[in-house]
Each structure stands twice: as C-alpha cells, then as structure tokens.
Design an enzyme around this catalytic site. Structure first.
Site, PDB file in Angstrom:
ATOM      1  N   ALA A  44     -40.877  14.529   8.657  1.00 61.66           N
ATOM      2  CA  ALA A  44     -39.794  15.236   7.964  1.00 61.66           C
ATOM      3  C   ALA A  44     -40.140  15.408   6.495  1.00 61.66           C
ATOM      4  O   ALA A  44     -39.288  15.374   5.613  1.00 61.66           O
ATOM      5  CB  ALA A  44     -38.477  14.474   8.128  1.00 61.66           C
ATOM      6  N   ASP A  85     -39.043  10.907  11.554  1.00 64.63           N
ATOM      7  CA  ASP A  85     -39.974  10.395  10.540  1.00 64.63           C
ATOM      8  C   ASP A  85     -39.916   8.874  10.567  1.00 64.63           C
ATOM      9  O   ASP A  85     -38.958   8.286  11.075  1.00 64.63           O
ATOM     10  CB  ASP A  85     -39.606  10.919   9.145  1.00 64.63           C
ATOM     11  N   ARG A 133     -53.201  16.651   1.597  1.00 61.89           N
ATOM     12  CA  ARG A 133     -54.287  16.428   0.634  1.00 61.89           C
ATOM     13  C   ARG A 133     -53.833  16.594  -0.812  1.00 61.89           C
ATOM     14  O   ARG A 133     -52.811  17.213  -1.095  1.00 61.89           O
ATOM     15  CB  ARG A 133     -55.478  17.336   0.931  1.00 61.89           C
ATOM     16  N   HIS A 140     -59.807  25.855  10.809  1.00 61.68           N
ATOM     17  CA  HIS A 140     -58.929  25.899   9.641  1.00 61.68           C
ATOM     18  C   HIS A 140     -59.548  25.047   8.540  1.00 61.68           C
ATOM     19  O   HIS A 140     -59.050  24.010   8.160  1.00 61.68           O
ATOM     20  CB  HIS A 140     -57.566  25.342  10.045  1.00 61.68           C
TER      21      HIS A 140
HETATM   22  N1  APR Z   1     -44.479   9.157  12.523  1.00 58.94           N
HETATM   23  C1  APR Z   1     -43.618  10.026  11.980  1.00 58.94           C
HETATM   24  N2  APR Z   1     -43.759  10.510  10.723  1.00 58.94           N
HETATM   25  C2  APR Z   1     -44.789  10.076  10.011  1.00 58.94           C
HETATM   26  C3  APR Z   1     -45.738   9.161  10.518  1.00 58.94           C
HETATM   27  C4  APR Z   1     -45.541   8.690  11.837  1.00 58.94           C
HETATM   28  N3  APR Z   1     -46.375   7.830  12.406  1.00 58.94           N
HETATM   29  N4  APR Z   1     -46.640   8.917   9.555  1.00 58.94           N
HETATM   30  C5  APR Z   1     -46.307   9.660   8.489  1.00 58.94           C
HETATM   31  N5  APR Z   1     -45.184  10.354   8.748  1.00 58.94           N
HETATM   32  C6  APR Z   1     -44.434  11.251   7.886  1.00 58.94           C
HETATM   33  C7  APR Z   1     -44.347  10.771   6.449  1.00 58.94           C
HETATM   34  O1  APR Z   1     -43.398   9.734   6.298  1.00 58.94           O
HETATM   35  C8  APR Z   1     -43.967  12.054   5.711  1.00 58.94           C
HETATM   36  O2  APR Z   1     -42.555  12.158   5.558  1.00 58.94           O
HETATM   37  O3  APR Z   1     -45.059  12.513   7.783  1.00 58.94           O
HETATM   38  C9  APR Z   1     -44.466  13.160   6.646  1.00 58.94           C
HETATM   39  C10 APR Z   1     -45.520  14.041   5.986  1.00 58.94           C
HETATM   40  O4  APR Z   1     -44.890  14.746   4.986  1.00 58.94           O
HETATM   41  P1  APR Z   1     -45.569  15.091   3.572  1.00 58.94           P
HETATM   42  O5  APR Z   1     -46.197  13.882   3.018  1.00 58.94           O
HETATM   43  O6  APR Z   1     -44.537  15.811   2.767  1.00 58.94           O
HETATM   44  O7  APR Z   1     -46.756  16.078   3.982  1.00 58.94           O
HETATM   45  P2  APR Z   1     -46.628  17.646   4.335  1.00 58.94           P
HETATM   46  O8  APR Z   1     -46.859  18.441   3.130  1.00 58.94           O
HETATM   47  O9  APR Z   1     -45.409  17.871   5.128  1.00 58.94           O
HETATM   48  O10 APR Z   1     -47.918  17.811   5.273  1.00 58.94           O
HETATM   49  C11 APR Z   1     -47.954  17.226   6.537  1.00 58.94           C
HETATM   50  O11 APR Z   1     -49.247  18.978   7.504  1.00 58.94           O
HETATM   51  O12 APR Z   1     -50.179  20.845   6.519  1.00 58.94           O
HETATM   52  C12 APR Z   1     -50.425  19.558   6.997  1.00 58.94           C
HETATM   53  O13 APR Z   1     -52.266  18.759   5.672  1.00 58.94           O
HETATM   54  C13 APR Z   1     -50.894  18.627   5.887  1.00 58.94           C
HETATM   55  O14 APR Z   1     -51.526  16.783   7.282  1.00 58.94           O
HETATM   56  C14 APR Z   1     -50.509  17.294   6.432  1.00 58.94           C
HETATM   57  C15 APR Z   1     -49.246  17.588   7.246  1.00 58.94           C
END
Ligand code: APR
Length: 313
Positions: free
Chosen positions: A13, A36, A85, A178
């Site tokens: 999320a 999340d 990243r 990608h």
């Molecule tokens: N289960 C559920 N959620 C998780 C888990 C898990 N095991 N591990 C991490 N998360 C959640 C994090 O808590 C965080 O809220 O995944 C979310 C990732 O969100 P962001 O850090 O905002 O990253 P975001 O920009 O959404 O990118 C997510 O998509 O485009 C790709 O490269 C990017 O790998 C990245 C992914």
C-alpha cells in the site's frame, strides 16, 4: 449466474499500490483490498480513498488490512510490495530484498485466491514476474508483469510533447525487459496511424528512445526518495481492466514465452492480448536485424536475473 463486483487485491500500500487502488476504484473496476505489512497504513489509505467515493461518485468497497484473510477469492491480485529504488540504483539492485518479499506475498495470496490473475509490478520486473510464476504454480496465462504499458506510455508522452499533438493520437511500442536494455520500437510507433519515422528526424527519435529507456531513472533522480508511481499505478490498472472487461486488448506486457521470439521459459515484454482468460495470445512481429540484436541483449539481461531467481527461490 450470481452478479457481483470483481475483487481486486493490491499488495503493497505504498506509492504504487495506493495509486493503483485509486485508479481501480475511480474506474469502478471492483472492490479493492489493500494489503501491507505496516500497521495502519493500508487501513488509513483505504478509508481515505473510500471517502473520495462520494466526491467522485464511485461505488467500491475499499478495505485496508495487514492480513490475507480479506483477500480471499480475489479475481485480480496486483503485487507492488517491496522496496523502490533511490538515485544511483538500478532496478536490478532491488532483487535481493524484493525476491524474498514477492515470494512470500505470492505464496500467501494464491492460497486464498487460487483462480486469480496475478499482475506483478515489483522490480526488477521480469525476474519478479518469473518468481511469482514459479511460486504460484499458476498457468502462464494467469501471471504477467506490468512494464511495457508504462514504458510505451512514457515514450508516447515524449512523442506527443515533441509533436505538440494529443497523447490519444500516439501509439508507442516498447519491447524486451523492463531495464536499461529495453527496446523502444520506432518502426511500430505511430501518430494517428503515421509511423513516427515519417514525422521526426532520426536524431530526435533516438533521443526519445533513449529518454524512454531511462524514463524511470529520470523520475528517481528528481524524486530522490523513491520511484515513479502515477503512471505505474495507472498502467497496472489498465491491464486489470483489460482482463476484467474481457477487452482482448493488445498491450505490451511481461509474459511467459514458450518459443515465441526464440525465447523459451522466460518472462519478457512482448505484445500480448489480454482478456477474460488473462494472457490469451502472444503477438509475434517480425523484427529487423538491429531490433533483433537489441531484443536479444535485453533477453540476456532478463535471463541473468531469472537465474538468480532459480538459485534463490
Ligand atoms: N507484504 C506486504 N507489503 C509489503 C511487504 C510484504 N512482505 N514488504 C514490503 N511491503 C510494502 C511496504 O511496507 C511499502 O508500503 O510495500 C510497500 C512499497 O511501497 P513504496 O515503498 O512506496 O514503494 P513503491 O514506490 O510503491 O514501489 C513498489 O513497485 O515500481 C515498483 O520498483 C518499485 O519495487 C518497487 C515497487
């Protein structure tokens, strides 16, 4: 036949997940479950998004949760969990952490949604899609990665700006993985049906292709604390929409290849038809020698990362 809303689970999320939830709800594609690991985050964003419903006039039940129970029976699962990243990092640098996360998430979702279609967004995309495929045990038509819709949207944006025309006139095409080796294809990119090779000089086209390939890095270097999310969220939802509405829409997607384009057993970005059966067809186009060489290089990069998945999953 029971008539009901589709159920769309979005795992992660964060920026991409919440944005995808926004697009899915605003388009009334179905009810949305946001998952999340951070307590309160999916609940808060889910409640906030639900409260936009009366303003924007959409009906969707939106649930935020830290458990998978609420995801049971999902039709579509979009996986965005993982880390994004930061400046100086490539998507490939994320594999160590994201492979573990995507593996765990896939295992949890498929237990309760054995008939779902999986759309992977976490990076490095092609390898994470392969990981979800292996972990889920799903048939290849139900596992796909979101990359080409985003990459071609980036290319279309640059072309529309360059020519000062509507983005709706532009149909752009990007093939391959990608990553930095993705292959924008000007020959198959058109503006109102006219190939861009007829409209722009070679050096402008080359510059647009280059900017497309590093389009994600450009945004990372501007944001400094994370990566793109508006267009990635929209692109993932476009794929979900094509499936849920059985649109039979040809979109560039990361899909399982079984001999097409000379690739067997890997997930790579190619044009695919998405409909009610998920990936219904891989569309093969004939590439010229230069395009073939670029595609082969991109496939090699995908194979390298997929080997890491094989060794660690
Ligand atoms: N289960 C559920 N959620 C998780 C888990 C898990 N095991 N591990 C991490 N998360 C959640 C994090 O808590 C965080 O809220 O995944 C979310 C990732 O969100 P962001 O850090 O905002 O990253 P975001 O920009 O959404 O990118 C997510 O998509 O485009 C790709 O490269 C990017 O790998 C990245 C992914």
């Amino acid at each position: 036949m029971a008539i009901g809303r589709a159920k769309i689970t979005i795992v992660g999320a964060g920026f991409v997940g919440a944005t995808a939830a926004h697009w899915a709800a605003a388009k009334e594609l179905g009810d949305v479950v946001l998952v999340d690991i951070i307590e309160g985050l999916p609940q808060g964003k889910g409640l906030d998004l639900a409260q936009a419903g009366p303003v924007e006039d959409f009906d969707a039940n939106i649930v935020g949760t830290n458990s998978y129970a609420e995801t049971e029976g999902s039709d579509i699962v979009i996986i965005t969990a993982g880390i994004a990243r930061k400046p100086g990092m490539s998507r490939d640098d994320l594999i160590g952490i994201n492979l573990k996360i995507v593996g765990e998430v896939t295992e949890s979702v498929v237990k309760l949604s054995p008939d779902a279609y999986l759309i992977i967004v976490s990076n490095p995309l092609d390898a994470m899609t392969y990981a979800a495929y292996k972990k889920s045990g799903f048939p290849p038509n139900r596992v796909m990665g979101m990359a080409g819709v985003l990459d071609s949207a980036r290319m279309a944006t640059f072309i529309a700006r360059e020519l000062n025309v509507s983005v709706e006139n532009v149909s752009a095409f990007v093939l391959g993985g990608h990553g930095d080796t993705m292959v924008p294809l000007p020959r198959f990119t058109t503006v109102a049906g006219i190939p861009i090779t007829e409209l722009l000089p070679k050096e402008r086209i080359d510059a647009i292709c280059q900017r497309t390939a590093s389009g994600g890095a450009e945004i990372v270097s501007l944001l400094k604390t994370g990566s793109a999310y508006y267009a990635p969220g929209a692109a993932a939802v476009r794929m979900a929409e094509a499936i849920l509405k059985d649109k039979k829409m040809i979109l560039p997607c990361c899909v399982h290849l079984s001999g097409q384009y000379g690739v067997d057993g890997y997930f790579v970005g190619v044009p695919a038809k998405l409909g009610a059966s998920g990936v219904e067809e891989v569309i093969e186009i004939r590439l010229d020698d230069e395009e073939k060489a670029a595609f082969a290089k991109s496939v090699d990069a995908v194979k390298e990362l997929s080997a890491i998945v094989d060794q660690n999953l």
